[in-house]
Design an enzyme around this catalytic site. Structure first.
Site, mmCIF file in Angstrom:
data_model
loop_
_atom_site.group_PDB
_atom_site.id
_atom_site.type_symbol
_atom_site.label_atom_id
_atom_site.label_comp_id
_atom_site.label_asym_id
_atom_site.label_seq_id
_atom_site.Cartn_x
_atom_site.Cartn_y
_atom_site.Cartn_z
ATOM 1 N N LYS A 196 -6.551 11.015 -4.686
ATOM 2 C CA LYS A 196 -5.190 10.834 -4.198
ATOM 3 C C LYS A 196 -4.460 12.148 -3.955
ATOM 4 O O LYS A 196 -3.710 12.280 -2.983
ATOM 5 C CB LYS A 196 -4.403 9.963 -5.176
ATOM 6 C CG LYS A 196 -4.894 8.530 -5.296
ATOM 7 C CD LYS A 196 -3.976 7.723 -6.192
ATOM 8 C CE LYS A 196 -4.438 6.278 -6.318
ATOM 9 N NZ LYS A 196 -5.666 6.145 -7.098
ATOM 10 N N LYS B 29 -0.033 8.626 -11.955
ATOM 11 C CA LYS B 29 -1.150 7.927 -11.321
ATOM 12 C C LYS B 29 -2.444 8.708 -11.492
ATOM 13 O O LYS B 29 -2.457 9.937 -11.353
ATOM 14 C CB LYS B 29 -0.906 7.754 -9.814
ATOM 15 C CG LYS B 29 0.127 6.724 -9.435
ATOM 16 C CD LYS B 29 0.163 6.595 -7.920
ATOM 17 C CE LYS B 29 1.147 5.543 -7.469
ATOM 18 N NZ LYS B 29 1.152 5.414 -5.992
ATOM 19 N N GLY C 158 -4.479 -0.381 -9.948
ATOM 20 C CA GLY C 158 -3.469 -0.229 -10.989
ATOM 21 C C GLY C 158 -3.943 0.484 -12.234
ATOM 22 O O GLY C 158 -3.147 0.712 -13.157
ATOM 23 N N HIS D 4 4.835 -3.200 -0.234
ATOM 24 C CA HIS D 4 3.508 -2.624 -0.006
ATOM 25 C C HIS D 4 3.074 -3.071 1.387
ATOM 26 O O HIS D 4 2.700 -4.223 1.591
ATOM 27 C CB HIS D 4 2.543 -3.135 -1.075
ATOM 28 C CG HIS D 4 1.152 -2.601 -0.935
ATOM 29 N ND1 HIS D 4 0.355 -2.322 -2.016
ATOM 30 C CD2 HIS D 4 0.395 -2.300 0.144
ATOM 31 C CE1 HIS D 4 -0.821 -1.879 -1.605
ATOM 32 N NE2 HIS D 4 -0.817 -1.862 -0.292
ATOM 33 N N HIS E 6 -0.471 -5.046 -10.466
ATOM 34 C CA HIS E 6 -0.735 -4.122 -9.360
ATOM 35 C C HIS E 6 -1.896 -4.591 -8.484
ATOM 36 O O HIS E 6 -2.488 -3.794 -7.751
ATOM 37 C CB HIS E 6 -1.011 -2.703 -9.866
ATOM 38 C CG HIS E 6 0.087 -2.139 -10.709
ATOM 39 N ND1 HIS E 6 1.321 -1.798 -10.202
ATOM 40 C CD2 HIS E 6 0.149 -1.874 -12.042
ATOM 41 C CE1 HIS E 6 2.084 -1.337 -11.180
ATOM 42 N NE2 HIS E 6 1.412 -1.375 -12.291
ATOM 43 N N GLU F 131 -2.356 2.646 3.572
ATOM 44 C CA GLU F 131 -1.363 1.913 2.782
ATOM 45 C C GLU F 131 -0.090 2.746 2.630
ATOM 46 O O GLU F 131 -0.140 3.940 2.326
ATOM 47 C CB GLU F 131 -1.936 1.557 1.411
ATOM 48 C CG GLU F 131 -3.201 0.717 1.495
ATOM 49 C CD GLU F 131 -3.570 0.069 0.170
ATOM 50 O OE1 GLU F 131 -2.952 0.404 -0.852
ATOM 51 O OE2 GLU F 131 -4.482 -0.782 0.172
ATOM 52 N N ARG G 296 -12.740 1.404 3.695
ATOM 53 C CA ARG G 296 -13.669 0.272 3.711
ATOM 54 C C ARG G 296 -12.979 -0.914 4.370
ATOM 55 O O ARG G 296 -11.802 -0.846 4.748
ATOM 56 C CB ARG G 296 -14.056 -0.120 2.276
ATOM 57 C CG ARG G 296 -12.842 -0.387 1.385
ATOM 58 C CD ARG G 296 -13.222 -0.859 0.002
ATOM 59 N NE ARG G 296 -12.116 -0.803 -0.939
ATOM 60 C CZ ARG G 296 -11.130 -1.668 -1.035
ATOM 61 N NH1 ARG G 296 -11.079 -2.679 -0.195
ATOM 62 N NH2 ARG G 296 -10.173 -1.536 -1.935
#
Length: 533
Positions: free
Chosen positions: A147, A189, A196, A239, A266, A306, A324
């Site tokens: 991330k 995170k 999640g 989201h 999540h 996202e 994916r």
């Protein structure tokens, strides 16, 4: 394939489909794919197999010891056992899967989602063994799988990113200092993985170190890496994600957005496309931003960008990219009339994208809900057991049931407890929601607890009906979604009588002789007392 009941939309869908086929007939493939191994199980393996068969591509299934008679095994042309029930000994064994692919003479491997679908080492191993990996390049998986790295790349590409700290210095002192600079509340995170795991919300600096240690521990256990990043916390956001597709020739398109805000722990429960309340201008901005993100990492194949979106001012920021095919891809197929697995196979073979951006049209509205073996009233605790009775909604041109199980199959503790995906399409959101509620009532499952009744209640909530969704929706409306259970006396009495009769009929069924003594025993048993709580 979804088709509208209205002639005009029916003709449009046929036109789009014909464009895909005519293009494929005139395109010279760079690589031939006539046999693939599906490195997955359950509904996604079944779904891939059906498209492959329609295209004349042979399929090879792999299975664990406990899934010898599974639906995905029956659908494949060939099937090979690759080990015990535990995923680490079967579906995650890269060496076994590659060995089977070579033994069966497969040109390509489709990883589905989960398992090895976003595993850099597996993508590289496929390339080393001259097997086509039906997915993006390993470099894109690597860049988007971390991330902190992905946010750095996106920021350079001009994609909006939530303010935060994504640095390499993971000392407690640096993280606390950066947290104070960002301001509370904030999110901790894990830099890897998803679902999640390794994620914590911190309201003030007094909670910071406890939450940090908890996130690190969970992240290390789940992903083998304890590194984290920090982000400004957006309270109850939406989201929203964009389906993108790119080929090996540098072209990329978006196939509109999905709203996946209804979540528990999540994890998504209901997805819909297009996102409710999104203007055409914002839809265009989301799509173009997602394409820019894909091109920034040299992406190839199906992917999802996202975004986290402020539900009040509609500002959006990059969250992550899933390299994916997503679980919820059928809702995109429903509103575009396209088969995304077919696109994956064509792109993997080296063909260009079947359609240009201006040839991709949005039609109607679609919902997907995930039918889980779980107990919503017990914090959605996942379950397992035998599907002793299973009746699903009748499928049609606007109703689709994606599943990998049938009656008398077991939902196994070793894998995800999803039983099926129910996907519906309507000319608009209201119609699609009415169809969804109706079809949920056609489900009948016994033997294990499911979330079907919960989803019915959720669909009836006025805020959901009006499209006022956000990631905290279930928690915020907990009392409405979980009202006190009050069972009428007549239902209790009927249930008690049914249980008594079932026990007695079962006893008679296993009796060898019916005699006067048996009849008297039955009468005595029927008159005996039973206690029901």
């Amino acid at each position: 394939m979804y088709r509208s009941r209205k002639l005009q939309l029916l003709l449009k869908t046929k036109f789009l489909t014909s464009r895909v086929r005519s293009h494929s007939e005139t395109t010279q493939n760079e690589k031939k794919i006539d046999k693939i191994l599906i490195a997955n199980r359950g509904e996604i393996a079944c779904r891939i197999s059906r498209t492959a068969k329609r295209l004349g591509i042979k399929t090879v299934a792999v299975y664990s010891d406990v899934e010898r008679n599974a639906m995905h095994v029956d659908l494949a042309d060939e099937a090979y056992c690759i080990g015990p029930a535990q995923s680490s000994q079967s579906y995650l064994r890269q060496d076994k899967i590659i060995s089977v692919a070579k033994q069966a003479k497969c040109q390509a491997i489709h990883p589905g989602y989960g398992f090895l679908s976003e595993n850099v080492e597996f993508a590289e191993l496929c390339q080393k063994e001259s097997i086509i990996f039906i997915g993006p390049p390993a470099s894109a998986i690597r860049d988007m799988g971390i991330k902190s790295k992905s946010k750095e790349i996106m920021a350079k590409a001009g994609v909006p990113v939530i303010p935060g700290y994504h640095g390499d210095d993971q000392s407690n002192e640096t993280l606390l200092s950066e947290a104070r600079n960002i301001g509370f509340p904030l999110m901790i995170k894990a830099i890897r993985g998803g679902g999640g795991k390794g994620m914590r919300i911190v309201l003030n600096d007094n909670e910071f170190f406890h939450a940090l240690e908890s996130a690190r521990t969970e992240s290390q256990k789940a992903f083998g890496d304890s590194a984290v990043l920090l982000e400004r916390y957006v309270d109850k956001p939406r989201h929203v994600e964009v389906q993108i597709f790119a080929d090996k020739h540098g072209d990329a398109v978006y196939l509109f957005e999905r709203d996946c805000s209804i979540q528990r722990r999540h994890q998504k429960v209901i997805e819909e496309a297009p996102a409710p309340g999104i203007s055409k201008e914002l839809q265009l901005e989301l799509g173009e931003t997602a394409v820019r993100a894909a091109k920034a990492v040299g992406y190839v194949g199906a992917g999802t960008v996202e975004f986290i979106m402020d539900r009040t001012n509609y500002n959006f920021h990059f969250m992550e990219m899933n390299t994916r095919l997503q679980v919820e891809h059928p809702v995109t197929e429903a509103i575009t009339g396209l088969d995304l697995v077919e696109w994956q196979l064509k792109v993997a073979a080296g063909e260009g994208l079947p359609l240009k951006q201006e040839e991709i049209h949005l039609r109607g509205h679609a919902f997907e809900t995930r039918i889980y073996a779980e107990t919503p009233r017990n914090d959605f605790l996942p379950g397992a057991g035998n599907l002793s009775y299973l009746r699903t909604p009748e499928t049609s041109e606007n109703v689709r049931v994606e599943t990998g199980v049938k009656e008398n199959d077991d939902v196994l503790v070793h894998y995800d407890p999803m039983i099926a995906k129910l996907v519906v399409w309507g000319s608009d959101r209201n119609e699609a929601l009415r169809i969804l509620r109706s079809k949920l009532c056609e489900y009948n499952i016994t033997g294990i607890d499911t979330n079907i009744e919960f989803i019915k209640d959720l669909c009836l909530h006025p805020d959901f009906q009006n499209g006022k969704v956000h990631t905290g929706f279930i928690a915020e409306n907990n009392k409405d979604l979980f009202p006190d259970l009050r069972i009428p006396n007549e239902i209790l009495i009927q249930g008690a009588l049914a249980l008594i009769l079932y026990e007695e009929m079962n006893a008679l069924k296993h009796s060898n002789l019916l005699s006067t003594i048996n009849v008297w025993k039955l009468a005595l048993n029927m008159s005996s007392q039973k206690h029901f709580l």
